[in-house]
Motif scaffolding. Structure first.
Motif, PDB file in Angstrom:
ATOM      1  N   THR A   1      56.283   1.639 -45.042  1.00 19.84           N
ATOM      2  CA  THR A   1      55.547   2.819 -44.579  1.00 19.84           C
ATOM      3  C   THR A   1      56.549   3.839 -44.038  1.00 19.84           C
ATOM      4  OG1 THR A   1      55.263   1.961 -42.333  1.00 19.84           O
ATOM      5  CG2 THR A   1      53.511   1.465 -43.924  1.00 19.84           C
ATOM      6  N   THR A   2      56.108   5.071 -43.929  1.00 22.58           N
ATOM      7  CA  THR A   2      56.933   6.111 -43.321  1.00 22.58           C
ATOM      8  C   THR A   2      56.021   7.090 -42.587  1.00 22.58           C
ATOM      9  OG1 THR A   2      58.620   7.811 -43.741  1.00 22.58           O
ATOM     10  CG2 THR A   2      56.864   7.601 -45.360  1.00 22.58           C
ATOM     11  N   ASN A   3      56.555   7.728 -41.566  1.00 17.87           N
ATOM     12  CA  ASN A   3      55.761   8.699 -40.813  1.00 17.87           C
ATOM     13  C   ASN A   3      55.433   9.911 -41.682  1.00 17.87           C
ATOM     14  OD1 ASN A   3      55.535   7.348 -38.389  1.00 17.87           O
ATOM     15  ND2 ASN A   3      57.415   8.203 -37.554  1.00 17.87           N
ATOM     16  N   ALA A   4      54.166  10.246 -41.743  1.00 15.65           N
ATOM     17  CA  ALA A   4      53.768  11.440 -42.485  1.00 15.65           C
ATOM     18  C   ALA A   4      54.192  12.696 -41.734  1.00 15.65           C
ATOM     19  CB  ALA A   4      52.261  11.450 -42.717  1.00 15.65           C
ATOM     20  N   ASN A   5      54.136  12.610 -40.398  1.00 21.29           N
ATOM     21  CA  ASN A   5      54.534  13.735 -39.564  1.00 21.29           C
ATOM     22  C   ASN A   5      55.273  13.172 -38.349  1.00 21.29           C
ATOM     23  OD1 ASN A   5      54.818  15.951 -37.883  1.00 21.29           O
ATOM     24  ND2 ASN A   5      52.739  16.726 -38.248  1.00 21.29           N
ATOM     25  N   PRO A   6      56.598  13.394 -38.259  1.00 20.08           N
ATOM     26  CA  PRO A   6      57.373  12.835 -37.148  1.00 20.08           C
ATOM     27  C   PRO A   6      56.845  13.253 -35.776  1.00 20.08           C
ATOM     28  CG  PRO A   6      58.827  13.697 -38.838  1.00 20.08           C
ATOM     29  CD  PRO A   6      57.436  14.137 -39.196  1.00 20.08           C
ATOM     30  N   ASP A   7      56.135  14.374 -35.704  1.00 24.94           N
ATOM     31  CA  ASP A   7      55.614  14.857 -34.427  1.00 24.94           C
ATOM     32  C   ASP A   7      54.290  14.189 -34.047  1.00 24.94           C
ATOM     33  OD1 ASP A   7      57.767  16.597 -34.183  1.00 24.94           O
ATOM     34  OD2 ASP A   7      56.738  18.158 -35.352  1.00 24.94           O
ATOM     35  N   GLN A   8      53.721  13.409 -34.963  1.00 30.33           N
ATOM     36  CA  GLN A   8      52.453  12.743 -34.706  1.00 30.33           C
ATOM     37  C   GLN A   8      52.578  11.259 -35.049  1.00 30.33           C
ATOM     38  OE1 GLN A   8      49.378  14.769 -36.869  1.00 30.33           O
ATOM     39  NE2 GLN A   8      49.591  16.677 -35.731  1.00 30.33           N
TER      40      GLN A   8
ATOM     41  N   VAL B   1      52.272   7.115 -44.226  1.00 35.78           N
ATOM     42  CA  VAL B   1      51.907   6.942 -45.620  1.00 35.78           C
ATOM     43  C   VAL B   1      52.566   5.673 -46.137  1.00 35.78           C
ATOM     44  CG1 VAL B   1      51.612   9.409 -46.050  1.00 35.78           C
ATOM     45  CG2 VAL B   1      53.848   8.356 -46.381  1.00 35.78           C
ATOM     46  N   ILE B   2      51.905   5.020 -47.066  1.00 42.36           N
ATOM     47  CA  ILE B   2      52.411   3.767 -47.636  1.00 42.36           C
ATOM     48  C   ILE B   2      53.445   4.076 -48.703  1.00 42.36           C
ATOM     49  CG2 ILE B   2      51.783   1.729 -48.973  1.00 42.36           C
ATOM     50  CD1 ILE B   2      49.085   1.762 -47.601  1.00 42.36           C
ATOM     51  N   THR B   3      54.582   3.374 -48.628  1.00 45.35           N
ATOM     52  CA  THR B   3      55.644   3.509 -49.631  1.00 45.35           C
ATOM     53  C   THR B   3      55.748   2.203 -50.407  1.00 45.35           C
ATOM     54  OG1 THR B   3      57.347   2.792 -48.069  1.00 45.35           O
ATOM     55  CG2 THR B   3      56.851   5.151 -48.154  1.00 45.35           C
ATOM     56  N   GLU B   4      56.835   2.041 -51.154  1.00 47.97           N
ATOM     57  CA  GLU B   4      56.987   0.835 -51.970  1.00 47.97           C
ATOM     58  C   GLU B   4      57.260  -0.387 -51.091  1.00 47.97           C
ATOM     59  OE1 GLU B   4      61.113   2.407 -51.349  1.00 47.97           O
ATOM     60  OE2 GLU B   4      59.127   3.257 -51.772  1.00 47.97           O
ATOM     61  N   PRO B   5      56.858  -1.590 -51.542  1.00 43.70           N
ATOM     62  CA  PRO B   5      57.168  -2.819 -50.804  1.00 43.70           C
ATOM     63  C   PRO B   5      58.684  -3.055 -50.770  1.00 43.70           C
ATOM     64  CG  PRO B   5      55.432  -3.195 -52.422  1.00 43.70           C
ATOM     65  CD  PRO B   5      56.032  -1.852 -52.722  1.00 43.70           C
ATOM     66  N   PHE B   6      59.123  -3.798 -49.779  1.00 43.91           N
ATOM     67  CA  PHE B   6      60.535  -4.155 -49.686  1.00 43.91           C
ATOM     68  C   PHE B   6      60.659  -5.601 -49.238  1.00 43.91           C
ATOM     69  CE2 PHE B   6      59.313  -2.809 -45.490  1.00 43.91           C
ATOM     70  CZ  PHE B   6      60.007  -3.656 -44.632  1.00 43.91           C
TER      71      PHE B   6
END
Length: 314
Positions: free
Chosen positions: A116-123, A128-133
């Motif tokens: 996963t990664t932050n869609a908005n660093p300020d919130q 949002v879901i990214t590729e599996p690792f």
């Protein structure tokens, strides 16, 4: 020899008297996970064991100096804590009077996770879901052991170690060294080993130390001898890890006609681990002699672990 053992005991006593916390001060802690199914059933009181297979290079590389067979294989498997998987394998080759050479690997598989990664660093919390690792840790190395006399053996094990999560990794080299000595009093033996000794390593920008451990132990038979088909063996081992308090392991093994072995042990001064038990079966011939080992390790609040080992000597 007596002076050396006394000096080591004094050193352990002095170090253990120092009042400071060492937990979480090292990396590559997967190297501290026991590998041998037989040793696990004995509470890991194993540094002075006898009748060991190829998995002994993960305990004390000096043990395999007494190997009588030309070839030895061993594989172990365990569903480790937190849904991880722990596997290891070793192969030994005895080259006459030149000694015993070996290779071995250990792998801890953390499985696959969803990225996963932050869609908005300020919130924070919006992602949002990214590729599996995936993530894993592994060690691979070569060993050498030699019996210098009918009472004394030494050995060493050099390992390449690596931990990886997604695209990031850290690697290093560490080594083990050990000895075992038969005192001459019946089958009483003394052994010592230093494991995972090496220089500091780095992960991204952080430096950390190796999880080195010093082990000193004794073992012997109170029924039979180490080379009799039926015997009752007792082993005790003291450990001085670099990242946790001192520990003590105790194990008992009863072997009947080199076929069935019943084992039990207890681990003192551990956070969760305590009693262990298991059994071993040997003498099965499927073209080569095969043996099986099973161990149950109790982790109290964390549950339990079942370790299975299969080996062959020919």
């Amino acid at each position: 020899m007596k002076k050396a053992v006394l000096l080591l005991a004094v050193l352990i006593s002095f170090i253990s008297s120092q009042d400071f916390k060492k937990v979480g001060t090292t990396g590559y802690v997967f190297l501290e996970i026991p590998v041998s199914a037989r040793a696990s059933a004995l509470g890991d009181a194993s540094v002075a064991l006898f009748h060991t297979g190829a998995d002994a290079i993960f305990i004390n590389p000096a043990l395999v100096g007494f190997t009588s067979k030309r070839h030895s294989l061993n594989f172990t498997f365990a569903n480790w804590l937190a849904d991880t998987k722990h596997q290891a394998g070793a192969y030994l080759f005895k080259l006459g009077n030149f000694g015993v050479f070996g290779v071995g690997f250990v792998r801890l598989d953390f499985g696959t996770m969803q990225g996963t990664t932050n869609a908005n660093p300020d919130q924070p919390g919006n992602y949002v879901i990214t590729e599996p690792f995936s993530a894993d840790a592994m060690a691979f190395g070569i060993s050498y052991s030699r019996m210098l006399t009918d009472r004394f053996s030494f050995g060493g094990f050099v390992k390449y170690v690596r931990e990886k999560i997604w695209i990031y990794k850290s690697d290093n080299f560490v080594f083990d060294v050990g000895i075992i000595y038969f005192t001459g009093f019946r089958s009483l033996r003394i052994a010592g080993a230093i494991q995972n000794f090496g220089v500091d390593s780095k992960y991204i920008g952080d430096t950390f130390k190796m999880p080195s451990v010093f082990k000193l132990g004794i073992a012997g038979e109170i029924l039979g001898e180490h080379n009799t088909p039926t015997r009752l063996s007792i082993s005790v081992e003291a450990l001085h890890p670099s990242d946790s308090p001192e520990k003590l392991n105790f194990g008992v093994e009863y072997t009947f006609k080199n076929f069935l072995s019943l084992r039990g042990g207890y681990k003192f001064n551990y956070d969760e681990e305590n009693f262990t038990f298991g059994f071993g079966l040997a003498g099965f011939n499927i073209g080569v002699p095969v043996n099986f080992d099973f161990a149950f390790v109790n982790f109290s609040r964390l549950g339990s672990v079942l370790r299975i080992g299969i080996g062959a000597e020919f």
